[in-house]
Design a protein around this motif. Structure first.
Motif, PDB file in Angstrom:
ATOM      1  N   ALA A  21       6.182   5.980   0.280  1.00 22.93           N
ATOM      2  CA  ALA A  21       5.025   6.983  -0.114  1.00 22.93           C
ATOM      3  C   ALA A  21       3.989   7.011   1.051  1.00 22.93           C
ATOM      4  CB  ALA A  21       4.490   6.695  -1.367  1.00 22.93           C
ATOM      5  N   ILE A  22       3.758   5.671   1.723  1.00 21.62           N
ATOM      6  CA  ILE A  22       3.068   5.455   2.751  1.00 21.62           C
ATOM      7  C   ILE A  22       3.412   6.374   4.066  1.00 21.62           C
ATOM      8  CG2 ILE A  22       1.788   4.126   4.330  1.00 21.62           C
ATOM      9  CD1 ILE A  22       1.325   2.399   1.939  1.00 21.62           C
ATOM     10  N   PHE A  23       4.641   6.231   4.201  1.00 22.66           N
ATOM     11  CA  PHE A  23       5.316   6.825   5.276  1.00 22.66           C
ATOM     12  C   PHE A  23       5.594   8.250   5.309  1.00 22.66           C
ATOM     13  CE2 PHE A  23       9.577   8.054   7.590  1.00 22.66           C
ATOM     14  CZ  PHE A  23       9.097   7.709   8.870  1.00 22.66           C
ATOM     15  N   ALA A  24       5.563   8.665   3.959  1.00 26.84           N
ATOM     16  CA  ALA A  24       5.843  10.174   3.761  1.00 26.84           C
ATOM     17  C   ALA A  24       4.515  10.871   4.071  1.00 26.84           C
ATOM     18  CB  ALA A  24       6.290  10.431   2.601  1.00 26.84           C
ATOM     19  N   PHE A  25       3.537  10.185   3.766  1.00 27.88           N
ATOM     20  CA  PHE A  25       1.872  10.589   3.872  1.00 27.88           C
ATOM     21  C   PHE A  25       1.650  10.843   5.525  1.00 27.88           C
ATOM     22  CE2 PHE A  25      -2.302   9.909   4.758  1.00 27.88           C
ATOM     23  CZ  PHE A  25      -2.896  10.715   4.064  1.00 27.88           C
ATOM     24  N   PHE A  26       2.217   9.815   6.348  1.00 29.48           N
ATOM     25  CA  PHE A  26       1.991  10.079   7.547  1.00 29.48           C
ATOM     26  C   PHE A  26       2.652  11.046   8.234  1.00 29.48           C
ATOM     27  CE2 PHE A  26       0.079   5.469   7.116  1.00 29.48           C
ATOM     28  CZ  PHE A  26      -1.116   5.831   7.748  1.00 29.48           C
ATOM     29  N   VAL A  27       4.074  11.068   7.725  1.00 29.88           N
ATOM     30  CA  VAL A  27       5.040  12.317   8.302  1.00 29.88           C
ATOM     31  C   VAL A  27       4.317  13.708   7.900  1.00 29.88           C
ATOM     32  CG1 VAL A  27       7.158  13.298   7.824  1.00 29.88           C
ATOM     33  CG2 VAL A  27       7.034  10.934   8.434  1.00 29.88           C
ATOM     34  N   SER A  28       3.948  13.791   6.470  1.00 32.95           N
ATOM     35  CA  SER A  28       3.322  15.137   6.288  1.00 32.95           C
ATOM     36  C   SER A  28       2.000  15.326   6.885  1.00 32.95           C
ATOM     37  CB  SER A  28       3.103  15.284   4.692  1.00 32.95           C
ATOM     38  OG  SER A  28       1.911  14.249   4.089  1.00 32.95           O
ATOM     39  N   CYS A  29       1.146  14.488   7.313  1.00 31.41           N
ATOM     40  CA  CYS A  29       0.011  14.547   8.200  1.00 31.41           C
ATOM     41  C   CYS A  29       0.274  15.311   9.697  1.00 31.41           C
ATOM     42  CB  CYS A  29      -0.888  13.408   8.242  1.00 31.41           C
ATOM     43  SG  CYS A  29      -1.813  13.049   6.420  1.00 31.41           S
ATOM     44  N   TYR A  30       1.172  14.295  10.142  1.00 29.76           N
ATOM     45  CA  TYR A  30       1.951  15.006  11.467  1.00 29.76           C
ATOM     46  C   TYR A  30       2.261  16.154  11.357  1.00 29.76           C
ATOM     47  CZ  TYR A  30       4.470  14.816  15.610  1.00 29.76           C
ATOM     48  OH  TYR A  30       4.776  15.148  16.902  1.00 29.76           O
ATOM     49  N   ILE A  32       1.599  18.565   9.362  1.00 27.01           N
ATOM     50  CA  ILE A  32       0.622  19.606   9.269  1.00 27.01           C
ATOM     51  C   ILE A  32      -0.136  19.940  10.535  1.00 27.01           C
ATOM     52  CG2 ILE A  32      -1.924  20.058   8.270  1.00 27.01           C
ATOM     53  CD1 ILE A  32      -0.868  18.479   5.638  1.00 27.01           C
ATOM     54  N   ARG A  33      -0.562  18.645  11.209  1.00 29.92           N
ATOM     55  CA  ARG A  33      -1.180  18.814  12.631  1.00 29.92           C
ATOM     56  C   ARG A  33      -0.143  19.656  13.530  1.00 29.92           C
ATOM     57  NH1 ARG A  33      -1.799  14.220  16.874  1.00 29.92           N
ATOM     58  NH2 ARG A  33      -2.844  15.136  18.535  1.00 29.92           N
ATOM     59  N   LEU A  34       1.122  19.457  13.571  1.00 34.42           N
ATOM     60  CA  LEU A  34       2.064  20.112  14.230  1.00 34.42           C
ATOM     61  C   LEU A  34       2.018  21.544  14.115  1.00 34.42           C
ATOM     62  CD1 LEU A  34       4.242  19.750  16.771  1.00 34.42           C
ATOM     63  CD2 LEU A  34       5.759  19.358  14.821  1.00 34.42           C
ATOM     64  N   THR A  35       2.233  21.995  12.678  1.00 32.72           N
ATOM     65  CA  THR A  35       2.164  23.333  12.245  1.00 32.72           C
ATOM     66  C   THR A  35       0.898  24.001  12.575  1.00 32.72           C
ATOM     67  OG1 THR A  35       3.345  22.842  10.298  1.00 32.72           O
ATOM     68  CG2 THR A  35       2.353  24.642  10.211  1.00 32.72           C
ATOM     69  N   LYS A  37      -1.001  23.289  15.366  1.00 33.84           N
ATOM     70  CA  LYS A  37      -0.823  23.494  16.963  1.00 33.84           C
ATOM     71  C   LYS A  37       0.096  24.646  17.265  1.00 33.84           C
ATOM     72  CE  LYS A  37      -0.012  21.100  21.139  1.00 33.84           C
ATOM     73  NZ  LYS A  37      -1.134  20.565  21.740  1.00 33.84           N
ATOM     74  N   THR A  38       1.186  24.694  16.494  1.00 33.81           N
ATOM     75  CA  THR A  38       2.079  25.849  16.739  1.00 33.81           C
ATOM     76  C   THR A  38       1.427  27.257  16.251  1.00 33.81           C
ATOM     77  OG1 THR A  38       4.126  24.481  16.103  1.00 33.81           O
ATOM     78  CG2 THR A  38       4.740  26.405  16.066  1.00 33.81           C
ATOM     79  N   LEU A  39       0.674  27.331  15.226  1.00 37.31           N
ATOM     80  CA  LEU A  39       0.351  28.446  14.776  1.00 37.31           C
ATOM     81  C   LEU A  39      -0.702  28.879  15.868  1.00 37.31           C
ATOM     82  CD1 LEU A  39      -0.351  30.763  12.751  1.00 37.31           C
ATOM     83  CD2 LEU A  39      -1.949  29.145  11.603  1.00 37.31           C
ATOM     84  N   GLU A  40      -1.548  28.095  16.574  1.00 36.23           N
ATOM     85  CA  GLU A  40      -2.604  28.163  17.529  1.00 36.23           C
ATOM     86  C   GLU A  40      -1.948  28.851  18.680  1.00 36.23           C
ATOM     87  OE1 GLU A  40      -4.550  24.778  17.995  1.00 36.23           O
ATOM     88  OE2 GLU A  40      -5.972  25.154  16.295  1.00 36.23           O
ATOM     89  N   GLN A  41      -0.631  28.340  19.017  1.00 34.74           N
ATOM     90  CA  GLN A  41       0.118  28.777  20.231  1.00 34.74           C
ATOM     91  C   GLN A  41       0.717  30.044  20.006  1.00 34.74           C
ATOM     92  OE1 GLN A  41       2.861  25.719  20.896  1.00 34.74           O
ATOM     93  NE2 GLN A  41       1.603  24.330  22.370  1.00 34.74           N
ATOM     94  N   GLN A  42       0.964  30.322  18.746  1.00 31.72           N
ATOM     95  CA  GLN A  42       1.668  31.723  18.383  1.00 31.72           C
ATOM     96  C   GLN A  42       0.685  32.743  18.490  1.00 31.72           C
ATOM     97  OE1 GLN A  42       4.890  32.419  17.775  1.00 31.72           O
ATOM     98  NE2 GLN A  42       4.180  34.554  17.772  1.00 31.72           N
ATOM     99  N   GLN A  43      -0.546  32.492  17.949  1.00 30.42           N
ATOM    100  CA  GLN A  43      -1.645  33.485  18.062  1.00 30.42           C
ATOM    101  C   GLN A  43      -1.999  33.701  19.619  1.00 30.42           C
ATOM    102  OE1 GLN A  43      -4.710  31.211  15.546  1.00 30.42           O
ATOM    103  NE2 GLN A  43      -4.135  32.541  13.737  1.00 30.42           N
ATOM    104  N   LYS A  44      -2.061  32.890  20.504  1.00 29.62           N
ATOM    105  CA  LYS A  44      -2.255  33.025  21.649  1.00 29.62           C
ATOM    106  C   LYS A  44      -1.245  33.795  22.296  1.00 29.62           C
ATOM    107  CE  LYS A  44      -3.118  30.607  26.331  1.00 29.62           C
ATOM    108  NZ  LYS A  44      -2.910  29.515  26.960  1.00 29.62           N
ATOM    109  N   HIS A  45      -0.120  33.595  22.257  1.00 22.07           N
ATOM    110  CA  HIS A  45       1.084  34.401  22.529  1.00 22.07           C
ATOM    111  C   HIS A  45       1.002  35.920  22.192  1.00 22.07           C
ATOM    112  CE1 HIS A  45       5.080  35.699  23.490  1.00 22.07           C
ATOM    113  NE2 HIS A  45       5.272  36.016  22.316  1.00 22.07           N
TER     114      HIS A  45
END
Length: 192
Positions: A21-30, A32-35, A37-45
């Motif tokens: 569960a702790i590992f899944a929490f860190f994976v989900s946080c990462y 969300i952060r990656l999503t 950043k991808t959204l910001e790059q898509q908006q810039k594009h």
């Protein structure tokens, strides 16, 4: 000797579940952060993929004079303002007290005959790839001798002027300023 609770299968499963569960929490946080950043790059594009580029086309031949406005960018160009300046870099007003912001407004009324033009383009959009806007277009009719004087008068009026246009993209961000001198119409000619 370790306590017997640690080797109990139920406790091992519970501890394993907590670790997963702790590992899944860190994976989900990462994730969300990656999503984000991808959204910001898509908006810039997206913004860059609809960037307009305003270009003035000046043409002066023996029988044709034109000032056309093109959008050479990839997205719609929203025109915010047009300004024209005399040889001293100053704006001039017409008889009604309004600034002369378009090429046609710098011509005497009797010279405007047979001249195609566009004005009052503020807050209009120009789509790329379509026909350009004719800011000023004059085609000499050789059967009318007085049009040669009209053509020469148009050239004399335009040669000392400067034109400037500001425009934005569809997101209303200031994208650019286009313009320059119209001295092209005053160059030396060797017409027959």
């Amino acid at each position: 000797m370790p306590p017997t609770d640690w080797i109990d299968p139920q406790n091992i499963i519970a501890v394993g579940t907590v670790i997963i569960a702790i590992f899944a929490f860190f994976v989900s946080c990462y994730s969300i952060r990656l999503t984000k950043k991808t959204l910001e790059q898509q908006q810039k594009h997206d913004r860059l993929s609809v960037k307009p580029i305003g270009i003035f086309e000046l043409f002066d031949a023996n029988d044709e004079i034109k000032i056309f406005l093109h959008n050479q960018g990839t997205g719609p160009m929203v025109i915010k303002s047009f300004e024209m300046f005399n040889e001293s870099g100053e704006k001039e007003k017409n008889t009604q007290g309004d600034f002369k912001n378009y090429p046609i407004e710098w011509l005497d009324k009797e010279v405007r005959q047979n001249v195609e033009f566009s004005n009052h383009l503020e807050n209009t959009a120009l789509i790329n790839g379509l026909e350009p806007r004719k800011l000023l277009y004059f085609k000499l009719d050789h059967t009318k001798p007085d049009q040669i004087d009209q053509r020469d008068h148009i050239r004399r009026n335009l040669k000392n002027l400067r034109i400037k246009m500001t425009y934005t993209d569809i997101y209303q961000e200031l994208e650019g300023v286009s313009g320059g001198s119209l001295e092209y119409f005053g160059r030396q000619r060797f017409d027959p």
